[in-house]
Design a protein around this motif. Structure first.
Motif, PDB file in Angstrom:
ATOM      1  N   UNK A  73       6.336   5.331 -49.963  1.00 23.80           N
ATOM      2  CA  UNK A  73       5.434   4.347 -49.353  1.00 23.80           C
ATOM      3  C   UNK A  73       4.271   5.038 -48.640  1.00 23.80           C
ATOM      4  N   UNK A  74       4.595   6.055 -47.841  1.00 25.34           N
ATOM      5  CA  UNK A  74       3.552   6.758 -47.082  1.00 25.34           C
ATOM      6  C   UNK A  74       2.564   7.426 -48.029  1.00 25.34           C
ATOM      7  N   UNK A  75       3.091   7.990 -49.123  1.00 27.32           N
ATOM      8  CA  UNK A  75       2.198   8.617 -50.114  1.00 27.32           C
ATOM      9  C   UNK A  75       1.288   7.574 -50.771  1.00 27.32           C
ATOM     10  N   UNK A  76       1.843   6.406 -51.089  1.00 24.84           N
ATOM     11  CA  UNK A  76       1.049   5.338 -51.721  1.00 24.84           C
ATOM     12  C   UNK A  76      -0.021   4.815 -50.757  1.00 24.84           C
ATOM     13  N   UNK A  77       0.339   4.630 -49.496  1.00 24.10           N
ATOM     14  CA  UNK A  77      -0.635   4.188 -48.486  1.00 24.10           C
ATOM     15  C   UNK A  77      -1.776   5.209 -48.370  1.00 24.10           C
ATOM     16  N   UNK A  78      -1.391   6.493 -48.379  1.00 31.96           N
ATOM     17  CA  UNK A  78      -2.371   7.581 -48.238  1.00 31.96           C
ATOM     18  C   UNK A  78      -3.274   7.662 -49.464  1.00 31.96           C
ATOM     19  N   UNK A  79      -2.700   7.472 -50.645  1.00 25.40           N
ATOM     20  CA  UNK A  79      -3.502   7.485 -51.881  1.00 25.40           C
ATOM     21  C   UNK A  79      -4.586   6.408 -51.836  1.00 25.40           C
ATOM     22  N   UNK A  80      -4.216   5.236 -51.326  1.00 27.07           N
ATOM     23  CA  UNK A  80      -5.188   4.130 -51.210  1.00 27.07           C
ATOM     24  C   UNK A  80      -6.322   4.539 -50.268  1.00 27.07           C
ATOM     25  N   UNK A  81      -5.977   5.273 -49.205  1.00 22.32           N
ATOM     26  CA  UNK A  81      -6.991   5.725 -48.250  1.00 22.32           C
ATOM     27  C   UNK A  81      -7.927   6.756 -48.885  1.00 22.32           C
ATOM     28  N   UNK A  82      -7.364   7.746 -49.587  1.00 27.29           N
ATOM     29  CA  UNK A  82      -8.214   8.808 -50.158  1.00 27.29           C
ATOM     30  C   UNK A  82      -9.069   8.292 -51.322  1.00 27.29           C
ATOM     31  N   UNK A  83      -8.597   7.265 -52.008  1.00 25.19           N
ATOM     32  CA  UNK A  83      -9.421   6.651 -53.065  1.00 25.19           C
ATOM     33  C   UNK A  83     -10.637   5.979 -52.444  1.00 25.19           C
ATOM     34  N   UNK A  84     -10.428   5.329 -51.305  1.00 23.03           N
ATOM     35  CA  UNK A  84     -11.533   4.651 -50.612  1.00 23.03           C
ATOM     36  C   UNK A  84     -12.409   5.641 -49.841  1.00 23.03           C
ATOM     37  N   UNK A  85     -11.851   6.833 -49.565  1.00 19.48           N
ATOM     38  CA  UNK A  85     -12.588   7.873 -48.825  1.00 19.48           C
ATOM     39  C   UNK A  85     -12.462   9.206 -49.554  1.00 19.48           C
ATOM     40  N   UNK A  86     -13.164   9.348 -50.698  1.00 21.11           N
ATOM     41  CA  UNK A  86     -12.991  10.551 -51.525  1.00 21.11           C
ATOM     42  C   UNK A  86     -13.391  11.856 -50.853  1.00 21.11           C
ATOM     43  N   UNK A  87     -14.125  11.769 -49.742  1.00 17.70           N
ATOM     44  CA  UNK A  87     -14.527  12.990 -49.027  1.00 17.70           C
ATOM     45  C   UNK A  87     -13.451  13.457 -48.043  1.00 17.70           C
ATOM     46  N   UNK A  88     -12.338  12.713 -47.965  1.00 16.90           N
ATOM     47  CA  UNK A  88     -11.243  13.112 -47.060  1.00 16.90           C
ATOM     48  C   UNK A  88      -9.965  13.337 -47.863  1.00 16.90           C
ATOM     49  N   UNK A  89      -9.373  14.495 -47.668  1.00 17.45           N
ATOM     50  CA  UNK A  89      -8.096  14.813 -48.321  1.00 17.45           C
ATOM     51  C   UNK A  89      -7.021  14.819 -47.226  1.00 17.45           C
ATOM     52  N   UNK A  90      -5.831  14.354 -47.550  1.00 14.67           N
ATOM     53  CA  UNK A  90      -4.758  14.325 -46.549  1.00 14.67           C
ATOM     54  C   UNK A  90      -3.550  15.100 -47.067  1.00 14.67           C
ATOM     55  N   UNK A  91      -3.204  16.154 -46.346  1.00 15.31           N
ATOM     56  CA  UNK A  91      -1.971  16.901 -46.650  1.00 15.31           C
ATOM     57  C   UNK A  91      -0.840  16.259 -45.864  1.00 15.31           C
TER      58      UNK A  91
END
Length: 412
Positions: free
Chosen positions: A43-61
């Protein structure tokens, strides 16, 4: 002509060189989460993927660890001056984190819409001394789960409303030979046992601190531990409870080996509809019981928040990520393992469908959430209490002596 062309190409190359870093600049955030209870890692990975798709200049480890390691990982990373930008923190840590400048004060970032939309009780998760140190994310308390089929076989019509009734019903189940040890708890020497103990302290009307000093060795605090010891010695409680964490309780319950279990929200959908559950469709849930003449229900505040570390070099981006993770849209989409912090979500059929029983229990449980003590010395106090409870369960000390010793070693 050739000279002019070369100049144009050189200019174009310079422009490209200057603009390239800006065009492809990428901020990397390091975030620490929990691999246990509440939202799943997927779930956390899916939530984060949605964020990085909307903010391609931010990567989250993303880093996931057991709850027991969250506090120390956060604090040790601070000491090294590097590490995480965003951390998951328990309701019990803001006092310590504020005193030691671990988290950034985000009071000025919290909008009026956030203040109005989030359930009032959820803010207690992230607030300390009038300031906010993050956004509430996991709104949670422990509930009493029961196996409907086993209760039916035992001739029990309704789940227990008091802790005394719980013991009586467990005895009926044991005496009828349906289960040898009908109750499962998370009583390992870890924070999990403090959450179960706090639930009982709230039921018995006890106090942890009075005028800043330990008050749990008497009154409701003592009654709570006596109940635990009696349940353990009576054989109604699974003897392995003294080593169980929440996931152990879930496994025992969904294998059909417990009639009753105290656990967080996430167990409801995992046990009631999970593929590996033997009790799917038979899971009941109610608020944790009360004590006659003292309380109707009992509950511990087990909520958690997301905050920005004071050492983060990317605080703007970290806040943007936190706002996404805690947004109503994100929380509504993942409401099966953790209920939303937003008040209006509970009127949304997409959130309530299929978990009406859980929502009904939550309305009572979340309103009754009792806090573990708010003190910068919480870790010391919790460790002393964990040890005292374990000694009482193992019959190495009476409940009275165990709690007196815990009070003396609490650092308060």
């Amino acid at each position: 002509m050739l000279k002019s062309m070369k100049k144009t190409l050189l200019y174009a190359a310079l422009v490209a060189a200057v603009s390239a870093p800006h065009a492809f600049a990428e901020t990397t955030l390091n975030a620490l989460f929990m691999a246990q209870a509440a939202y799943s890692e997927a779930d956390v990975r899916a939530m984060t993927d949605a964020f990085t798709k909307a903010n391609p200049d931010i990567k989250v480890n993303l880093e996931f660890g057991p709850y027991e390691g969250l506090h120390d990982k956060t604090v040790l990373a601070q000491g090294s001056g590097s590490g995480y930008d965003v951390v998951l923190f328990d309701v019990i840590w803001p006092a310590e984190y504020a005193a030691n400048n671990v988290l950034v004060d985000v009071t000025g970032r919290v909008t009026d819409d956030m203040k109005k939309g989030v359930l009032p009780g959820a803010w207690t998760t992230v607030n300390y001394d009038g300031k906010s140190y993050g956004m509430p994310w996991i709104l949670d308390t422990k509930y009493l789960f029961y196996n409907k089929e086993i209760l039916e076989k035992a001739g029990i019509k309704t789940p227990p409303k008091t802790w005394a009734e719980l013991s009586d019903q467990a005895k009926i189940i044991k005496d009828k030979g349906l289960l040898a040890t009908p109750i499962a708890w998370s009583w390992a020497q870890a924070e999990a046992v403090i959450c179960d103990y706090t639930t009982l302290v709230s039921a018995y009307g006890g106090e942890f601190l009075k005028d800043g000093k330990p008050a749990f060795a008497e009154g409701g605090g003592l009654d709570a531990l006596k109940y635990m010891v009696d349940s353990y010695k009576s054989g109604l409680t699974n003897p392995n409870s003294k080593e169980f964490l929440e996931e152990d309780v879930r496994n025992v319950f969904q294998n059909g080996e417990a009639a009753f279990a105290l656990n967080w929200t996430y167990m409801y959908n995992m046990a009631n509809s999970g593929k590996d559950s033997k009790v799917a469709g038979k899971v009941g849930i109610v608020p944790a019981p009360g004590v006659e003449g003292k309380s109707e229900v009992s509950a511990v505040n087990g909520s958690m928040g997301l905050g920005i570390t004071s050492t983060s070099q990317h605080q703007e981006e970290a806040w943007k990520y936190i706002v996404h993770m805690t947004s109503q849209e994100t929380q509504n989409a993942y409401a099966k393992l953790s209920l939303p912090i937003w008040a209006s979500s509970y009127e949304d059929p997409a959130v309530t469908a299929g978990q009406e029983e859980l929502i009904a229990a939550a309305k009572l449980g979340l309103a009754a959430m009792y806090p573990r003590p708010t003190t910068p010395k919480y870790q010391e106090l919790s460790t002393a209490l964990q040890q005292g409870i374990q000694e009482a369960l193992l019959d190495q000390a009476t409940p009275e002596d165990a709690l007196k010793s815990a009070a003396e070693n609490s650092g308060l």
